[in-house]
Scaffold this active site. Sequence first.
Site, PDB file in Angstrom:
ATOM      1  N   TYR A  26      50.152  57.178  47.511  1.00 46.56           N
ATOM      2  CA  TYR A  26      50.313  57.221  46.052  1.00 46.56           C
ATOM      3  C   TYR A  26      49.650  58.469  45.458  1.00 46.56           C
ATOM      4  CZ  TYR A  26      52.104  52.401  45.794  1.00 46.56           C
ATOM      5  OH  TYR A  26      52.861  51.265  45.908  1.00 46.56           O
ATOM      6  N   VAL A  66      49.272  54.162  38.737  1.00 48.18           N
ATOM      7  CA  VAL A  66      49.496  55.605  38.827  1.00 48.18           C
ATOM      8  C   VAL A  66      50.985  55.963  38.844  1.00 48.18           C
ATOM      9  CG1 VAL A  66      49.520  55.830  41.372  1.00 48.18           C
ATOM     10  CG2 VAL A  66      48.580  57.687  39.946  1.00 48.18           C
ATOM     11  N   HIS A 117      55.659  43.155  29.306  1.00 50.50           N
ATOM     12  CA  HIS A 117      56.390  43.679  30.455  1.00 50.50           C
ATOM     13  C   HIS A 117      57.814  44.047  30.046  1.00 50.50           C
ATOM     14  CE1 HIS A 117      58.115  44.031  34.429  1.00 50.50           C
ATOM     15  NE2 HIS A 117      56.926  43.846  34.977  1.00 50.50           N
ATOM     16  N   HIS A 137      60.704  41.739  30.972  1.00 52.48           N
ATOM     17  CA  HIS A 137      60.626  40.295  30.697  1.00 52.48           C
ATOM     18  C   HIS A 137      60.439  39.916  29.235  1.00 52.48           C
ATOM     19  CE1 HIS A 137      60.670  39.631  34.954  1.00 52.48           C
ATOM     20  NE2 HIS A 137      59.566  40.325  35.138  1.00 52.48           N
ATOM     21  N   GLU A 140      48.706  40.802  39.029  1.00 53.60           N
ATOM     22  CA  GLU A 140      49.422  40.562  37.768  1.00 53.60           C
ATOM     23  C   GLU A 140      49.483  39.064  37.423  1.00 53.60           C
ATOM     24  OE1 GLU A 140      52.724  43.114  36.142  1.00 53.60           O
ATOM     25  OE2 GLU A 140      53.871  41.518  37.126  1.00 53.60           O
ATOM     26  N   THR A 193      59.666  52.732  49.917  1.00 51.74           N
ATOM     27  CA  THR A 193      59.701  53.113  51.338  1.00 51.74           C
ATOM     28  C   THR A 193      58.874  54.373  51.573  1.00 51.74           C
ATOM     29  OG1 THR A 193      61.749  54.259  50.869  1.00 51.74           O
ATOM     30  CG2 THR A 193      61.946  52.080  51.899  1.00 51.74           C
TER      31      THR A 193
HETATM   32  N1  UDP Z   1      48.139  51.503  44.693  1.00 51.11           N
HETATM   33  C1  UDP Z   1      47.722  52.588  45.461  1.00 51.11           C
HETATM   34  N2  UDP Z   1      48.026  52.610  46.796  1.00 51.11           N
HETATM   35  C2  UDP Z   1      48.727  51.605  47.398  1.00 51.11           C
HETATM   36  C3  UDP Z   1      49.156  50.521  46.612  1.00 51.11           C
HETATM   37  C4  UDP Z   1      48.859  50.498  45.260  1.00 51.11           C
HETATM   38  O1  UDP Z   1      47.110  53.512  44.961  1.00 51.11           O
HETATM   39  O2  UDP Z   1      48.965  51.687  48.616  1.00 51.11           O
HETATM   40  C5  UDP Z   1      47.757  51.448  43.268  1.00 51.11           C
HETATM   41  C6  UDP Z   1      48.556  52.441  42.421  1.00 51.11           C
HETATM   42  O3  UDP Z   1      47.770  52.820  41.305  1.00 51.11           O
HETATM   43  C7  UDP Z   1      49.737  51.598  42.001  1.00 51.11           C
HETATM   44  C8  UDP Z   1      49.068  50.247  41.744  1.00 51.11           C
HETATM   45  O4  UDP Z   1      48.055  50.156  42.767  1.00 51.11           O
HETATM   46  O5  UDP Z   1      50.380  52.130  40.864  1.00 51.11           O
HETATM   47  C9  UDP Z   1      49.985  49.018  41.813  1.00 51.11           C
HETATM   48  O6  UDP Z   1      50.880  49.104  42.891  1.00 51.11           O
HETATM   49  P1  UDP Z   1      52.438  49.379  42.628  1.00 51.11           P
HETATM   50  O7  UDP Z   1      52.570  50.370  41.536  1.00 51.11           O
HETATM   51  O8  UDP Z   1      53.077  49.733  43.940  1.00 51.11           O
HETATM   52  O9  UDP Z   1      52.929  47.939  42.169  1.00 51.11           O
HETATM   53  P2  UDP Z   1      54.176  47.623  41.213  1.00 51.11           P
HETATM   54  O10 UDP Z   1      53.986  48.369  39.935  1.00 51.11           O
HETATM   55  O11 UDP Z   1      55.414  48.084  41.912  1.00 51.11           O
HETATM   56  O12 UDP Z   1      54.113  46.140  41.049  1.00 51.11           O
END
Ligand code: UDP
Length: 297
Positions: free
Chosen positions: A70, A157, A178, A181, A248, A293
């Site tokens: 990330y 991020v 959200h 939703h 969440e 991925t």
């Molecule tokens: N994150 C990270 N590395 C990872 C998984 C998650 O830094 O391997 C952090 C990152 O800030 C990311 C947040 O945790 O934006 C939430 O994960 P993600 O955005 O993948 O979840 P989603 O928004 O898809 O539910």
Amino acid sequence: MGICPRATMPLLRDNFTGVLQHWARPEVLTCTSWAAPIIWDGTFDPQIAEQEARRQNLTIGLTVFAVGRYLEKYLEHFLDSAEQHFMVGQSVVYYVFTDRPEAVPYMTLGQGRVLRVERVQQENRWQDVSMARMRTLHEALGGQLGQEADYVFCLDVDQHFTSNFGPETLADLVAQLHAWHYHWPRWLLPYERDKRSAAALSFGEGDFYYHAALFGGSVAALRKLTAHCALGQQLDRERGVEAIWHDESHLNKFFWLYKPTKVLSPEFCWDLKIGWRTEIHTPRLLWEPKEYTLVRN
Ligand code: UDP
Ligand code: MN
């Protein structure tokens, strides 16, 4: 879901929004059943908010986690965009939590803005990285971050700012509707339903579905929020269960028990994949396309 009939709509005001101009957006819900404002574009004056934040000499924290892939994928764009749009003209302290501090891009920051980097460990599963944020934030809020910031926003991020995100968003406890939703009937919302989980909500429960990619508030309120969610996650681990949407789900449980004092419309954290919606005027943060991925273990 609570609605405020227009005729009895209370005058909502705080020092940052002034009187909420709910009449400017008659087509949307601008108030919760517990009389917290839901702020939409056009319902507040950003200049009043900026003046008030400067008058109070506030420092605003922005935390973000960039662990594993990330970091390269999202962090620089996120921070660049925050420099353009997040709390412009205020004192800002960024906290970047990463497993590789040396890989954080060098940034020239605006006046009154600093960036601190904190090391966290990589986890085996992306779900664990996401959930571990609650415990880490709790500790940070009890340390230097909590001492130097008055209000803090905690963000994912994988998004970037596209328009002014200013002090009108500040309040003791801030939740984000959200984007996918906000139209859904309550019974369909993807809360955790398994009673064994600390995050469980039954079918009569829940106000809105909030997005964990953005929450904020005062240091004291966020200490409570992060403690609650981290504890719920720990109890679940001990029972061998995991909430459907991880941190969440626990966040949504917390906001059911302890109501947010300000709610941000989906304009504040929008996903372009949803397509065009008349009520979405100026998106302030946009989701990045999900490229799981590439970034997930
Ligand atoms: N994150 C990270 N590395 C990872 C998984 C998650 O830094 O391997 C952090 C990152 O800030 C990311 C947040 O945790 O934006 C939430 O994960 P993600 O955005 O993948 O979840 P989603 O928004 O898809 O539910
Ligand atoms: Mn995300």
